[in-house]
Design a protein around this motif. Structure first.
Motif, PDB file in Angstrom:
ATOM      1  N   SER A   1       6.323   9.556  11.989  1.00  0.00           N
ATOM      2  CA  SER A   1       5.947   8.521  12.385  1.00  0.00           C
ATOM      3  C   SER A   1       6.180   8.144  13.899  1.00  0.00           C
ATOM      4  CB  SER A   1       6.643   7.227  11.560  1.00  0.00           C
ATOM      5  OG  SER A   1       8.236   7.407  11.992  1.00  0.00           O
TER       6      SER A   1
ATOM      7  N   LYS B   1       0.819  -1.021  -0.013  1.00  0.00           N
ATOM      8  CA  LYS B   1       0.008   0.038  -0.064  1.00  0.00           C
ATOM      9  C   LYS B   1       1.112   1.142  -0.090  1.00  0.00           C
ATOM     10  CE  LYS B   1      -3.925   0.119   1.892  1.00  0.00           C
ATOM     11  NZ  LYS B   1      -5.332   0.410   2.571  1.00  0.00           N
TER      12      LYS B   1
ATOM     13  N   GLY C   1      -2.754   5.654  -0.274  1.00  0.00           N
ATOM     14  CA  GLY C   1      -3.569   4.588  -0.026  1.00  0.00           C
ATOM     15  C   GLY C   1      -4.113   3.809  -0.815  1.00  0.00           C
TER      16      GLY C   1
ATOM     17  N   HIS D   1      -3.000  10.388  14.218  1.00  0.00           N
ATOM     18  CA  HIS D   1      -4.129  10.008  12.994  1.00  0.00           C
ATOM     19  C   HIS D   1      -3.343   9.209  12.132  1.00  0.00           C
ATOM     20  CE1 HIS D   1      -5.699  14.015  14.402  1.00  0.00           C
ATOM     21  NE2 HIS D   1      -6.772  13.192  14.669  1.00  0.00           N
ATOM     22  N   SER D   2      -4.097   8.619  11.278  1.00  0.00           N
ATOM     23  CA  SER D   2      -3.284   7.478  10.386  1.00  0.00           C
ATOM     24  C   SER D   2      -2.614   8.321   9.124  1.00  0.00           C
ATOM     25  CB  SER D   2      -4.286   6.512   9.726  1.00  0.00           C
ATOM     26  OG  SER D   2      -5.198   6.897   8.736  1.00  0.00           O
ATOM     27  N   HIS D   3      -1.894   7.508   8.149  1.00  0.00           N
ATOM     28  CA  HIS D   3      -1.358   8.159   7.041  1.00  0.00           C
ATOM     29  C   HIS D   3      -2.464   8.654   6.072  1.00  0.00           C
ATOM     30  CE1 HIS D   3      -2.012   4.102   5.762  1.00  0.00           C
ATOM     31  NE2 HIS D   3      -1.746   4.188   4.566  1.00  0.00           N
ATOM     32  N   GLU D   4      -3.595   7.944   6.386  1.00  0.00           N
ATOM     33  CA  GLU D   4      -4.580   8.193   5.194  1.00  0.00           C
ATOM     34  C   GLU D   4      -5.433   9.298   5.588  1.00  0.00           C
ATOM     35  OE1 GLU D   4      -6.826   4.710   5.848  1.00  0.00           O
ATOM     36  OE2 GLU D   4      -6.063   3.677   4.015  1.00  0.00           O
ATOM     37  N   ASP D   5      -5.341   9.846   6.886  1.00  0.00           N
ATOM     38  CA  ASP D   5      -5.561  11.292   7.207  1.00  0.00           C
ATOM     39  C   ASP D   5      -4.612  12.470   6.820  1.00  0.00           C
ATOM     40  OD1 ASP D   5      -7.900  10.253   8.407  1.00  0.00           O
ATOM     41  OD2 ASP D   5      -6.933   9.843  10.396  1.00  0.00           O
TER      42      ASP D   5
ATOM     43  N   GLN E   1       0.725   5.237  11.952  1.00  0.00           N
ATOM     44  CA  GLN E   1       0.318   6.295  12.705  1.00  0.00           C
ATOM     45  C   GLN E   1       1.224   7.256  12.729  1.00  0.00           C
ATOM     46  OE1 GLN E   1      -2.805   6.256  14.551  1.00  0.00           O
ATOM     47  NE2 GLN E   1      -3.273   4.773  12.865  1.00  0.00           N
TER      48      GLN E   1
ATOM     49  N   LYS F   1      -3.972  -5.534   5.202  1.00  0.00           N
ATOM     50  CA  LYS F   1      -5.014  -4.572   4.704  1.00  0.00           C
ATOM     51  C   LYS F   1      -5.751  -3.825   5.603  1.00  0.00           C
ATOM     52  CE  LYS F   1      -6.260  -7.558   0.927  1.00  0.00           C
ATOM     53  NZ  LYS F   1      -5.768  -8.747   0.366  1.00  0.00           N
TER      54      LYS F   1
ATOM     55  N   TRP G   1      -3.883  -2.701   8.704  1.00  0.00           N
ATOM     56  CA  TRP G   1      -2.725  -2.124   9.201  1.00  0.00           C
ATOM     57  C   TRP G   1      -2.664  -0.598   8.674  1.00  0.00           C
ATOM     58  CZ3 TRP G   1       1.886   0.483   8.060  1.00  0.00           C
ATOM     59  CH2 TRP G   1       2.596   0.626   9.250  1.00  0.00           C
ATOM     60  N   ARG G   2      -2.989   0.523   9.648  1.00  0.00           N
ATOM     61  CA  ARG G   2      -2.550   2.077   8.955  1.00  0.00           C
ATOM     62  C   ARG G   2      -1.286   2.555   9.815  1.00  0.00           C
ATOM     63  NH1 ARG G   2      -5.256  -0.001   5.971  1.00  0.00           N
ATOM     64  NH2 ARG G   2      -7.269   0.506   5.354  1.00  0.00           N
TER      65      ARG G   2
END
Length: 181
Positions: A90, A24, A28, A65-69, A60, A55, A57-58
């Motif tokens: 990280s 990933k 994302g 907040h996660s990498h997707e944020d 942080q 799939k 795991w994110r």
């Protein structure tokens, strides 16, 4: 073999993580969604841990907040309303080298580039190619105690030793592994 995609600190000869189609991206997407031609090598042993779902795991950030944020480009500022975080930092260390995510880069290399740089390529790119007994133990899920008694052995490969890894000096052909050293 084509294109090698690895994630590592720029000054290392070895990849901390081999990137494949199911890897990933920070944005994302899976690598295959970026339409980059590569061969799946990945870190196959992660899937063997019963509690690990790659799939789900994110990564942080220290802002919680996660990498997707976070934005997928530039310094990766947080997009969560009210968060003052202006870059992704990280809150975890790389399992392979004990360094932070932000110290790593993704490298796209040909076999010739890797050969000239002294990095593993071809058959030596297989995970744990430099430690065939350990590799076989992981692949076959055999008893680790047998590995301790036997010690890793095998022929020398083009894979450089991994600097800074704990116990890497203990893995010499014909030697016995001692976890206390």
């Amino acid at each position: 073999m084509g294109l090698y995609i690895g994630w590592r600190c720029p000054h290392y000869l070895w990849d901390c993580f081999r990137i494949g189609d199911e890897s990933k991206c920070f944005c994302g997407h899976l690598l295959r969604e970026h339409q980059i031609i590569s061969e799946e090598v990945g870190e196959f042993w992660l899937k063997r841990r019963a509690t690990f779902d790659p799939k789900a795991w994110r990564a942080q950030c220290r802002c919680k907040h996660s990498h997707e944020d976070h934005a997928a480009t530039r310094s990766h500022p947080c997009r969560v309303k009210g968060c003052c975080c202006n870059c992704f930092e990280s809150n975890f260390l790389c399992a392979a080298c004990d360094r932070r995510w932000e110290e790593h880069e993704t490298f796209f290399e040909t076999e010739e580039t890797r050969r000239r740089g002294g990095r593993p390529h071809g058959a030596d790119y297989v995970p744990f190619a430099e430690m065939p007994t350990l590799r076989e133990t992981i692949i076959s899920n055999s008893d680790f105690k047998a590995l301790q008694k036997q010690g890793p052995s095998g022929q020398r490969s083009s894979h450089p030793s991994s600097p800074g890894l704990p116990g890497s000096s203990s893995f010499k052909p014909g030697s016995t592994f001692d976890p206390r050293t």
